[in-house]
Enzyme design. Structure first.
Site, PDB file in Angstrom:
ATOM      1  CD  GLU A 287      36.730  37.968  32.970  1.00 19.91           C
ATOM      2  OE1 GLU A 287      36.572  38.284  34.161  1.00 19.91           O
ATOM      3  OE2 GLU A 287      36.928  36.797  32.606  1.00 19.91           O
ATOM      4  CG  HIS A 308      64.225  48.188  21.600  1.00 19.01           C
ATOM      5  ND1 HIS A 308      65.372  48.661  21.006  1.00 19.01           N
ATOM      6  CD2 HIS A 308      64.107  48.862  22.777  1.00 19.01           C
ATOM      7  CE1 HIS A 308      65.939  49.574  21.798  1.00 19.01           C
ATOM      8  NE2 HIS A 308      65.173  49.711  22.877  1.00 19.01           N
ATOM      9  CE  LYS A 422      34.570  29.100  31.706  1.00 21.65           C
ATOM     10  NZ  LYS A 422      33.980  29.688  32.892  1.00 21.65           N
TER      11      LYS A 422
HETATM   12  O1  PA5 Z   1      36.680  37.249  36.750  1.00 20.82           O
HETATM   13  C1  PA5 Z   1      36.210  36.130  36.644  1.00 20.82           C
HETATM   14  O2  PA5 Z   1      35.078  35.872  37.054  1.00 20.82           O
HETATM   15  C2  PA5 Z   1      36.977  34.979  36.017  1.00 20.82           C
HETATM   16  O3  PA5 Z   1      38.198  35.355  35.528  1.00 20.82           O
HETATM   17  C3  PA5 Z   1      37.172  33.900  37.044  1.00 20.82           C
HETATM   18  O4  PA5 Z   1      37.886  34.440  38.120  1.00 20.82           O
HETATM   19  C4  PA5 Z   1      37.929  32.718  36.477  1.00 20.82           C
HETATM   20  O5  PA5 Z   1      37.235  32.201  35.396  1.00 20.82           O
HETATM   21  C5  PA5 Z   1      38.112  31.650  37.533  1.00 20.82           C
HETATM   22  O6  PA5 Z   1      36.889  31.244  38.043  1.00 20.82           O
HETATM   23  P1  PA5 Z   1      36.796  30.372  39.341  1.00 20.82           P
HETATM   24  O7  PA5 Z   1      37.319  31.169  40.460  1.00 20.82           O
HETATM   25  O8  PA5 Z   1      35.338  30.079  39.491  1.00 20.82           O
HETATM   26  O9  PA5 Z   1      37.596  29.125  39.109  1.00 20.82           O
END
Ligand code: PA5
Length: 445
Positions: A287, A308, A422
């Site tokens: 990310e 394996h 989303k």
């Molecule tokens: O790193 C990030 O921002 C995402 O992985 C969020 O942590 C994830 O989408 C969960 O979001 P939230 O804490 O708003 O539910």
């Protein structure tokens, strides 16, 4: 303290070129410290370890104790950064068969809100039917569909089974200070709640209550975890010389490998307990760096299991990969290979050896084979699987990630790409407010 060895990358890239990053790394470190780089409103993680107060830790431990005393099972509801850090530490420190043991030392920790599997959620709610259970609802935005959906089910079940008053005691929220549905629900219902600081993004939040509360509920020492992270914060500080700073060397080496066509980093472990550390690491680097049509693709394997399966590809497939091996120096327990009179399996040459000696030779043999096969290899050694080492390891990866993202020229602290699915999902589900998108997406089907 962890150590990093890049020697086995040096047939592929030169030490000189790695050290040529020194000035850029210094600039990246300063940009992080001074908040002058991209994404500078999300730098709250940088000095978390050294700034966590005793009072905050005591508050977390007291809440964890309430859950431990009143629950046979605790469901941690969260996804991505609101889930992986806690699971990484808990799985690394837990007995592999803890949940099967009759005599438990604390509540079973279960996870939800990280998928939309109907069968998964059905089976979870079935399992919980005769259990005294609690929930930690973790969401920074407070509106994440996967987590909100699971929490809706779990809240109702907890209230139905345990009554509203007890539910109030065993449901805890970890969310934003002011906004989002999770905050509103927590305030309306009177749940104990912890705040996720505005300036800490999900994937950098393991040392906030997001990670610390579930880890404490699982019975692990969050003070030691934070102490390990604080020691690493020092070891990776901006004034530590480049050659002695593991985060700097790791960030520089991976960027130099990337420049030389090594586009895929495989995080390798030889200990199944580290599986979720790799999952956490994949989110952190994926990310943070995968944007603007660039970024190393982070993936992982569990060895020797995956030797394996994926071993063939790694040994002889396209030469665009490199490996970063996490090696655990000492095991927690000791188990020797027994001698066998018939020796039908031919393993008597190992009799009397510790299982870990065999594992370590698998590790060394694999490293040499993969380097021979054209796969550069870095090695991170941690002394043992304990709270201090894990705290250090997590902070090391976070700090290196911040530096590495700046070396790559991206904003390591945003994730604009995660919104696309989303939007489509809401359009397909006819969410109010998505009327135009619904029409457009239906026309494409
Ligand atoms: O790193 C990030 O921002 C995402 O992985 C969020 O942590 C994830 O989408 C969960 O979001 P939230 O804490 O708003 O539910």
């Amino acid at each position: 303290m962890i150590s990093l060895n890049i020697e086995k990358t040096l047939g592929f890239i030169s030490k000189e070129n790695v050290f040529a990053y020194e000035a850029q790394v210094k600039a990246a470190q300063e940009a992080l410290e001074n908040g002058t780089g991209k994404g500078n409103d999300f730098l709250g993680w940088l000095h978390l370890p050294s700034s966590i107060t005793k009072e905050h830790l005591a508050d977390l431990k007291a809440t964890a104790q309430v859950l431990r005393e009143n629950c046979e099972a605790v469901v941690v509801a969260g996804i991505g950064g609101s889930y992986l850090g806690a699971r990484a530490v808990i799985e690394a420190l837990s007995n592999s068969f803890a949940w099967l043991q009759d005599k438990k030392s604390g509540p079973v920790i279960l996870y939800a809100g990280h998928n939309i599997g109907e069968d998964y959620l059905y089976e979870l709610t079935e399992y919980l039917k005769d259990k005294k259970f609690g929930v930690i609802n973790i969401s920074k935005s407070g509106t994440t569909t996967e987590t909100a959906l699971a929490f809706r089910l779990l809240k109702k079940q907890c209230e139905d089974q345990r009554g509203k008053e007890m539910a109030k005691k065993v449901i805890v929220a970890v969310t934003d200070a002011k906004k989002g549905a999770a905050r509103v629900t927590a305030d309306n219902e009177g749940y104990k709640s912890f705040i996720i600081p505005d300036n800490v993004g999900g994937r950098f939040s393991v040392l906030t209550p997001v990670g610390l509360l579930p880890i404490a509920v699982a019975g692990f020492d969050i003070e030691k975890l934070v102490a390990g992270a604080a020691a690493m914060e020092k070891a990776c500080g901006k004034d530590v010389p480049f050659a002695e700073n593991p985060a700097a060397i790791y960030a520089a080496t991976r960027n130099e490998l990337y420049k030389n066509g090594k586009k895929i980093e495989i995080l390798v472990n030889f200990n199944p307990k580290l599986h979720y550390v790799s999952e956490w690491w994949k989110q952190l680097y994926g990310e943070s760096e995968g944007k603007e049509n660039k970024g190393i693709f982070p993936t992982s394997v569990d060895f020797s299991t995956d030797l394996h399966s994926m071993g063939q590809w790694i040994q002889e497939g396209e030469r665009t990969i490199y490996e970063t091996v996490i090696s655990v120096e000492k095991t927690q327990y000791s188990l020797q290979v027994p001698s066998d009179e018939a020796n039908l399996d031919g393993l008597n040459f190992l009799a009397g050896k510790h299982v870990d000696e065999v594992n370590k030779m698998a590790e060394l043999g694999t490293q040499l084979a993969h380097v021979d096969g054209g796969v550069p290899n870095m090695r991170i050694v941690i002394p043992a699987l304990n709270e201090e080492s894990l705290g250090g390891l997590l902070y090391f990866f976070e700090k290196a990630c911040g530096i590495s993202g700046y070396l790559l020229g991206v904003n390591p602290f945003n994730q604009p790409g995660v919104e696309a699915y989303k939007k489509n999902m809401f359009a397909l589900l006819n969410k109010p407010g998505y009327e135009e998108e619904s029409k457009a997406i239906q026309a494409r089907l």
